[in-house]
Structure formats: C-alpha cells, structure tokens
Write an enzyme that holds these catalytic residues in place. Structure first.
Site, PDB file in Angstrom:
ATOM      1  N   SER A  30       7.645   7.194  11.154  1.00 29.48           N
ATOM      2  CA  SER A  30       6.803   8.383  11.175  1.00 29.48           C
ATOM      3  C   SER A  30       7.156   9.332  10.035  1.00 29.48           C
ATOM      4  O   SER A  30       8.322   9.489   9.679  1.00 29.48           O
ATOM      5  CB  SER A  30       6.965   9.135  12.500  1.00 29.48           C
ATOM      6  OG  SER A  30       6.153  10.297  12.478  1.00 29.48           O
ATOM      7  N   GLY A  31       6.104   9.947   9.497  1.00 32.72           N
ATOM      8  CA  GLY A  31       6.300  10.927   8.441  1.00 32.72           C
ATOM      9  C   GLY A  31       5.298  10.760   7.326  1.00 32.72           C
ATOM     10  O   GLY A  31       5.306  11.474   6.345  1.00 32.72           O
TER      11      GLY A  31
ATOM     12  N   LYS B 224       7.205   5.082  19.256  1.00 37.06           N
ATOM     13  CA  LYS B 224       6.363   5.579  18.165  1.00 37.06           C
ATOM     14  C   LYS B 224       4.966   5.907  18.699  1.00 37.06           C
ATOM     15  O   LYS B 224       4.357   6.900  18.304  1.00 37.06           O
ATOM     16  CB  LYS B 224       6.267   4.539  17.049  1.00 37.06           C
ATOM     17  CG  LYS B 224       5.263   4.877  15.932  1.00 37.06           C
ATOM     18  CD  LYS B 224       5.549   6.201  15.263  1.00 37.06           C
ATOM     19  CE  LYS B 224       4.799   6.433  13.976  1.00 37.06           C
ATOM     20  NZ  LYS B 224       3.357   6.733  14.050  1.00 37.06           N
TER      21      LYS B 224
ATOM     22  N   ALA C 288      -1.818  -2.881  11.192  1.00 36.49           N
ATOM     23  CA  ALA C 288      -1.490  -3.432  12.515  1.00 36.49           C
ATOM     24  C   ALA C 288      -2.619  -4.355  12.964  1.00 36.49           C
ATOM     25  O   ALA C 288      -3.770  -4.153  12.604  1.00 36.49           O
ATOM     26  CB  ALA C 288      -1.316  -2.287  13.516  1.00 36.49           C
TER      27      ALA C 288
ATOM     28  N   ASN D 204       1.988   0.495  12.613  1.00 31.34           N
ATOM     29  CA  ASN D 204       1.769   1.103  13.932  1.00 31.34           C
ATOM     30  C   ASN D 204       1.254   0.057  14.912  1.00 31.34           C
ATOM     31  O   ASN D 204       0.150   0.154  15.433  1.00 31.34           O
ATOM     32  CB  ASN D 204       0.741   2.241  13.812  1.00 31.34           C
ATOM     33  CG  ASN D 204       1.407   3.574  13.533  1.00 31.34           C
ATOM     34  OD1 ASN D 204       2.572   3.775  13.870  1.00 31.34           O
ATOM     35  ND2 ASN D 204       0.682   4.466  12.893  1.00 31.34           N
TER      36      ASN D 204
ATOM     37  N   LYS E 262      -7.105   6.555  14.584  1.00 32.69           N
ATOM     38  CA  LYS E 262      -6.869   5.149  14.260  1.00 32.69           C
ATOM     39  C   LYS E 262      -6.502   4.322  15.506  1.00 32.69           C
ATOM     40  O   LYS E 262      -6.504   3.125  15.495  1.00 32.69           O
ATOM     41  CB  LYS E 262      -5.782   5.018  13.213  1.00 32.69           C
ATOM     42  CG  LYS E 262      -6.212   5.472  11.825  1.00 32.69           C
ATOM     43  CD  LYS E 262      -5.346   4.835  10.748  1.00 32.69           C
ATOM     44  CE  LYS E 262      -5.773   5.292   9.360  1.00 32.69           C
ATOM     45  NZ  LYS E 262      -5.277   6.689   9.111  1.00 32.69           N
TER      46      LYS E 262
ATOM     47  N   ARG F 161     -11.143  14.410  20.675  1.00 30.16           N
ATOM     48  CA  ARG F 161     -11.535  13.777  19.421  1.00 30.16           C
ATOM     49  C   ARG F 161     -12.831  12.966  19.629  1.00 30.16           C
ATOM     50  O   ARG F 161     -13.749  13.000  18.832  1.00 30.16           O
ATOM     51  CB  ARG F 161     -10.424  12.853  18.904  1.00 30.16           C
ATOM     52  CG  ARG F 161      -9.143  13.587  18.494  1.00 30.16           C
ATOM     53  CD  ARG F 161      -8.295  12.728  17.614  1.00 30.16           C
ATOM     54  NE  ARG F 161      -7.003  13.349  17.324  1.00 30.16           N
ATOM     55  CZ  ARG F 161      -6.169  12.899  16.376  1.00 30.16           C
ATOM     56  NH1 ARG F 161      -6.505  11.841  15.666  1.00 30.16           N
ATOM     57  NH2 ARG F 161      -5.022  13.502  16.156  1.00 30.16           N
TER      58      ARG F 161
ATOM     59  N   HIS G 255       5.179   9.104  20.402  1.00 31.81           N
ATOM     60  CA  HIS G 255       5.252  10.141  19.353  1.00 31.81           C
ATOM     61  C   HIS G 255       3.843  10.501  18.916  1.00 31.81           C
ATOM     62  O   HIS G 255       3.479  11.678  18.810  1.00 31.81           O
ATOM     63  CB  HIS G 255       6.041   9.617  18.144  1.00 31.81           C
ATOM     64  CG  HIS G 255       5.829  10.413  16.894  1.00 31.81           C
ATOM     65  ND1 HIS G 255       4.737  10.235  16.051  1.00 31.81           N
ATOM     66  CD2 HIS G 255       6.553  11.419  16.344  1.00 31.81           C
ATOM     67  CE1 HIS G 255       4.795  11.107  15.048  1.00 31.81           C
ATOM     68  NE2 HIS G 255       5.880  11.832  15.203  1.00 31.81           N
ATOM     69  N   ASN G 256       3.015   9.499  18.677  1.00 34.18           N
ATOM     70  CA  ASN G 256       1.645   9.772  18.231  1.00 34.18           C
ATOM     71  C   ASN G 256       0.803  10.424  19.314  1.00 34.18           C
ATOM     72  O   ASN G 256      -0.036  11.281  19.011  1.00 34.18           O
ATOM     73  CB  ASN G 256       0.983   8.483  17.734  1.00 34.18           C
ATOM     74  CG  ASN G 256       1.428   8.129  16.326  1.00 34.18           C
ATOM     75  OD1 ASN G 256       2.584   8.364  15.956  1.00 34.18           O
ATOM     76  ND2 ASN G 256       0.524   7.595  15.535  1.00 34.18           N
TER      77      ASN G 256
ATOM     78  N   GLU H 181       1.749  13.888  19.186  1.00 39.68           N
ATOM     79  CA  GLU H 181       1.139  14.411  17.955  1.00 39.68           C
ATOM     80  C   GLU H 181      -0.304  14.814  18.208  1.00 39.68           C
ATOM     81  O   GLU H 181      -0.746  15.909  17.815  1.00 39.68           O
ATOM     82  CB  GLU H 181       1.221  13.321  16.883  1.00 39.68           C
ATOM     83  CG  GLU H 181       0.545  13.594  15.559  1.00 39.68           C
ATOM     84  CD  GLU H 181       0.551  12.339  14.686  1.00 39.68           C
ATOM     85  OE1 GLU H 181       1.638  11.814  14.400  1.00 39.68           O
ATOM     86  OE2 GLU H 181      -0.537  11.878  14.306  1.00 39.68           O
TER      87      GLU H 181
ATOM     88  N   GLY I 252       4.143   1.101   2.283  1.00 38.87           N
ATOM     89  CA  GLY I 252       5.071   0.038   1.889  1.00 38.87           C
ATOM     90  C   GLY I 252       5.712   0.334   0.552  1.00 38.87           C
ATOM     91  O   GLY I 252       6.928   0.198   0.376  1.00 38.87           O
TER      92      GLY I 252
ATOM     93  N   ALA J 114       0.894  -1.175   0.000  1.00 36.78           N
ATOM     94  CA  ALA J 114       0.000   0.000   0.000  1.00 36.78           C
ATOM     95  C   ALA J 114       0.924   1.216   0.000  1.00 36.78           C
ATOM     96  O   ALA J 114       2.150   1.082  -0.100  1.00 36.78           O
ATOM     97  CB  ALA J 114      -0.894  -0.027   1.240  1.00 36.78           C
TER      98      ALA J 114
ATOM     99  N   ASN K 297       3.322  -8.559  -2.556  1.00 40.92           N
ATOM    100  CA  ASN K 297       2.037  -8.085  -2.056  1.00 40.92           C
ATOM    101  C   ASN K 297       1.005  -9.196  -2.222  1.00 40.92           C
ATOM    102  O   ASN K 297       1.093  -9.983  -3.190  1.00 40.92           O
ATOM    103  CB  ASN K 297       1.601  -6.839  -2.836  1.00 40.92           C
ATOM    104  CG  ASN K 297       0.404  -6.146  -2.176  1.00 40.92           C
ATOM    105  OD1 ASN K 297       0.549  -5.490  -1.139  1.00 40.92           O
ATOM    106  ND2 ASN K 297      -0.763  -6.316  -2.763  1.00 40.92           N
TER     107      ASN K 297
HETATM  108  C1  6PG Z   1       3.001   9.285  11.582  1.00 39.36           C
HETATM  109  C2  6PG Z   1       1.506   9.384  11.891  1.00 39.36           C
HETATM  110  C3  6PG Z   1       0.764   8.133  11.515  1.00 39.36           C
HETATM  111  C4  6PG Z   1      -0.656   8.140  12.087  1.00 39.36           C
HETATM  112  C5  6PG Z   1      -1.672   8.586  11.073  1.00 39.36           C
HETATM  113  C6  6PG Z   1      -3.098   8.448  11.590  1.00 39.36           C
HETATM  114  O1  6PG Z   1       3.783   9.295  12.526  1.00 39.36           O
HETATM  115  O2  6PG Z   1       3.315   9.241  10.380  1.00 39.36           O
HETATM  116  O3  6PG Z   1       1.413   9.526  13.311  1.00 39.36           O
HETATM  117  O4  6PG Z   1       1.474   7.019  12.035  1.00 39.36           O
HETATM  118  O5  6PG Z   1      -1.047   6.870  12.425  1.00 39.36           O
HETATM  119  O6  6PG Z   1      -1.382   9.904  10.803  1.00 39.36           O
HETATM  120  O7  6PG Z   1      -3.187   8.826  12.937  1.00 39.36           O
HETATM  121  P1  6PG Z   1      -4.618   9.026  13.665  1.00 39.36           P
HETATM  122  O8  6PG Z   1      -5.701   8.451  12.790  1.00 39.36           O
HETATM  123  O9  6PG Z   1      -4.511   8.262  14.965  1.00 39.36           O
HETATM  124  O10 6PG Z   1      -4.759  10.498  13.839  1.00 39.36           O
END
Ligand code: 6PG
Length: 479
Positions: A130-131, A184, A78, A104, A262, A289, A187-188, A191, A16, A13, A34
C-alpha cells in the site's frame, strides 16, 4: 548467466517499476522482466544509475539471473494475468524458490495459489503493498502472508524498502497463506470508509456552512494538525485547493461526481457479509460509490423534494465546523474498529493468529490510511491483544463520549437539510446498535417464526422455541 540478483521483479508498470527501483536504491541487485521487453529496456536506460539492474527479455534468462532461493515478485494486474505469470515461471523454478504476488489479489485466490505451489515446494507469498506509486518508490507499507520460512528470507528485504516510523519498518509477517492479502483488502475497505467520511464532511461544510473549496481546504489543513492528522486529510486539502487551469473554477467542481472502484472495497463488504462482521461504514462507503455512478436513477430522483436549506451566520458556520470535526473523528474510529473486527472475525474462520497491534503499527506509515491515531490503535491492541473493540479502551471511549452531541447534531442536520451522509449515519447507527440494551431483532425473530417457523430463543429460559401462531390455544413448543 551469472546468478547475481537478490530479487526479480516481473511486470514493470508503474508499481512494479517503482518497487524495482526501491530495491535497487537500497543496494539489492534486481533482475527485471516485462512481457513487453521495451519497458524493461526503458527502465534500465532511465534509472540504471540508481542501482544494479539485471534486465532479461526471456523468462528463462530472468530466472537464471536470480540467486537461490530464487525470489520473483509478480507485479501484474490481479486475476487471470497473475495465474498466467505463475504458470509461465513454475516450470523454471525449484523447491525452496519463492513467488511473491504484490498485486491486489483476492485473498481466496492467494490461498488457492499458495496451496497449489506448495506441491512444487515453491513458497507463494501474497503481499499487500500500500502507498500507491509514491509509496512503492519511497517506502510502502508491506503486508506479506505466506510461510514463516519465506518471511525469514523476504522479511529483511521488505523491511529495508518499506516506510519507517520511529525507526520501525512498516512491514511484518501478517500470517499464513492469504492473510497478507486479506489484511490489505481490509486496509482498502477502511480506505473507502475514510475517504467517504472525508467527502461527506466536505459536502456538509460546502452545503450547510457554505464555505468555498479553498476555505474548506484550510479547515482540513487545520484538522490535519490535530487528531485527524492523516495522509487522506492532507491530500484532501491539496485537491480542494486545486484550481482548474481551463476554467479557473475550483477543480473539485469540474470533476464528474461518479466514483470508480477497482474492487477491493467490494471484496471487503462481500467478505464482511460472509463473516457476519458488521462493517456497516465500509459497506455504506462502497454503496455510496455505486450510487454516485447511477445516472439514470439519479435523474429520476432529482426532481423530488429534499430538506430545507437554512443559511448559517458565520458564527453558526464556525460552530458547525467544530461539530463536523467531532463527527468525522468519531465516525473514523468506528470505521477503523469495524476493519479490525473483520480481522478478528476472519482469524477464527481460517485459524490465522494475526497480531492486530502489529498490523496497526505497519499502517502508521507508507500506506494510504496512514494516520497519527494509528499509533494509539497500535498501542491499544498491543497493550491488550484480547481487546474486542477500540471503544473498550478508555481514551477512545472518552473521545466518543465527548463527541456524542455534535455527532448526532451533524447527522440530524444533514437529514433535515437533505444532504446524504451514508457513512456518518452508518457509523452512528452502528454505535447505537451495539450500545443498545434491547434491539428490535426480538421482533424480527417473532416475524421469522410466524411465517417460517424459524424458531427463537427466550430471555427467561434456555432452549429454542416455536409458537403456533394460528393456533392460539396450542402452547409454545420447544424446538
Ligand atoms: C493502496 C491503494 C490501492 C488501490 C487503488 C485503487 O493501498 O495503495 O488502496 O491499492 O487499489 O488506490 O483503489 P480503488 O479503485 O478501489 O479506489
């Protein structure tokens, strides 16, 4: 089949596919696979010119094309899908081979998988990446856990394809087993907090200062030139500048105001609760949220009275804007500090020796929370690995001190006007809680002992005690 591929990517996807392209662009021979073979074929057809891809339609063919020790990067959703792919490939691998999960995944799943694969002599590496799509292609921040042996082989590859800041790669070995996916996840969580704080700043500038989205975009562009410089501030200005093609209205006004998630933010809060780590700003951002996605509840509350709207003059609006910048920066420092506190707290729980300075360092580029002030966080933690909090670092302490009055003014203004700022308020209350000489927790202990004989400690002597609340003549007893 000639075993020529340095790495294999299964799950093509967008993430990947872009990671496979990133490896290929850097000269690695990349085996690609795939479940739906058409996606493998279209990758090679469209991007085959970027480097050396070895397409495989069957799992066996894919594994046979890999140099030993084989390195397979799983880039699927995941959860059960990841377990299914692992089960498909384990019988085809040998001791010393490596499986990297770049999704993730929850760090507890990674710990389970890593332990299970150890029995086959296979290294399982949970790597936070991440990114987003752009990062995967042009340089993400990569947070791999797993064995030191696996990082000795994979690390140079990750450091080659990761983002770079001042010549430094945004990838480092985070720690054993689930440490990478844990970091990670944090990190989220940060975020979520960062995004919520920015959204609250926007809402205040919109409703209190009554600026238009386009004017607020310019304010964010100005802020992005200073200490708030970050990817999230940058893209916020872009989103707020966007006009809806169909209606000509500011795009932010045609987006439904119900936030999705997510799951990584939720996991961060659940884990913080388990650790007893006060990640209140991350929690409020996650709950915000959830609250935004409660249509029936919101309809029930909508008719109820709120605060008072008092129009601002332009000079008052400009002054308020300066106050919001201070409040946003101070709240952001608290949110990041809460994230790092979680990493401190978990290290004790799982015996992970995580280098906070290194984590902040690889977050300077490539990842969603990349920000200029991560340089200073990295320097602060590197200078003092025992740093309990960023607010124990003089420069951050000075900035928070300077932000006091405007920070409180912004939260008070929001409350008076009925504008929700759960993350700003949580950050400020967390600051005041940890600063307080005495907390009302003393009363809580009295209440708990009254109804549950849960005992309490005293300020004036050692020990644990219980009061016989309904027998006033009976002395307090040592528990
Ligand atoms: C990253 C982002 C990514 C994240 C999506 C959706 O580090 O590139 O954090 O991993 O999972 O942006 O995140 P949510 O749906 O939880 O906002």
């Amino acid at each position: 089949m000639n075993a020529s591929a340095h790495i294999g990517v299964t799950g093509l996807a967008v993430m990947g596919r872009n990671l496979a392209r990133n490896f290929a662009r850097h000269g690695y021979t990349v085996a690609v696979h795939n479940r739906t073979a058409a996606r493998t074929r279209s990758l090679v057809e469209e991007f085959g010119h970027e480097g050396t891809f070895v397409p495989a339609e069957a799992a066996e063919e894919f594994v046979d094309s890999l140099q030993r020790p084989r390195r397979i990067m799983i880039m699927v959703q995941a959860g059960p899908a990841t377990d299914a792919v692992i089960q498909e490939f384990v019988p085809l691998l040998e001791s010393g081979d490596m499986i990297i999960d770049g999704g993730n995944a929850h760090f507890a799943d990674t710990r389970r998988r890593e332990a299970a694969l150890q029995e086959h002599g296979i290294h399982f590496v949970g790597a936070g990446i991440s990114g987003g799509e752009e990062g995967a292609l042009n340089g993400p921040s990569i947070m791999p856990g797993g064995s030191k042996e696996s990082y000795a082989v994979l690390g140079p590859m990750f450091e080659t394809i990761s983002a770079h800041v001042d010549g430094e790669p945004c990838s480092t070995h985070i720690g054993p087993d689930g440490a990478g996916h844990f970091v990670k996840m944090v990190h989220n969580g940060i975020e979520y907090a960062d995004m919520q704080l920015i959204a609250e700043a926007y809402d205040l500038l919109r409703q209190v200062a009554e600026y238009s989205p386009a004017e607020i975009a310019e304010i964010f562009r100005t802020w992005n030139k200073g200490r708030l410089n970050s990817y999230l501030i940058e893209i916020t200005a872009e989103v707020l500048s966007h006009t809806d093609a169909d209606t000509g209205r500011p795009f932010v006004d045609v987006i439904a105001d119900a936030a999705g998630q997510k799951g990584t933010g939720r996991w961060t809060v659940q884990t913080a609760l388990d650790l007893g780590s006060p990640a209140t700003t991350i929690a409020q951002a996650t709950f915000a949220r959830a609250a935004s996605s409660q249509p029936a509840l919101r309809s029930a509350y909508r008719p109820l009275p709120g605060g008072t709207h008092i129009p601002m003059t332009r000079s008052e609006a400009e002054r308020f804007t300066t106050q919001v910048e201070e409040a946003l920066y101070a709240s952001k420092v608290i949110a990041y500090d809460q994230g790092f506190k979680m990493i401190q707290d978990v290290a004790g729980a799982y015996g992970w020796d995580i280098d906070f300075g290194a984590v902040a360092g690889i977050w300077r580029g490539g990842c969603i929370i990349r920000a200029a002030f991560l340089d200073r966080i990295s320097t602060a933690h590197a200078a003092d690995p025992t740093l309990v909090s960023l607010l124990a670092e003089p420069a951050f302490a000075q900035e928070i001190t300077a932000a006091q009055v405007p920070w409180r003014e912004v939260v008070a203004t929001a409350a008076r006007r009925g504008i929700p700022t759960p993350a700003f308020a949580a950050a400020l209350s967390s600051y005041d809680t940890l600063r307080a000489e005495r907390l009302p927790a003393a009363l809580l202990q009295g209440q708990r002992d009254y109804f549950g004989a849960h005992t309490y400690q005293r300020t004036d002597k050692e020990g644990t005690f219980h009061t016989h609340w309904t027998q006033p003549d009976r002395p307090e007893t040592a528990a």
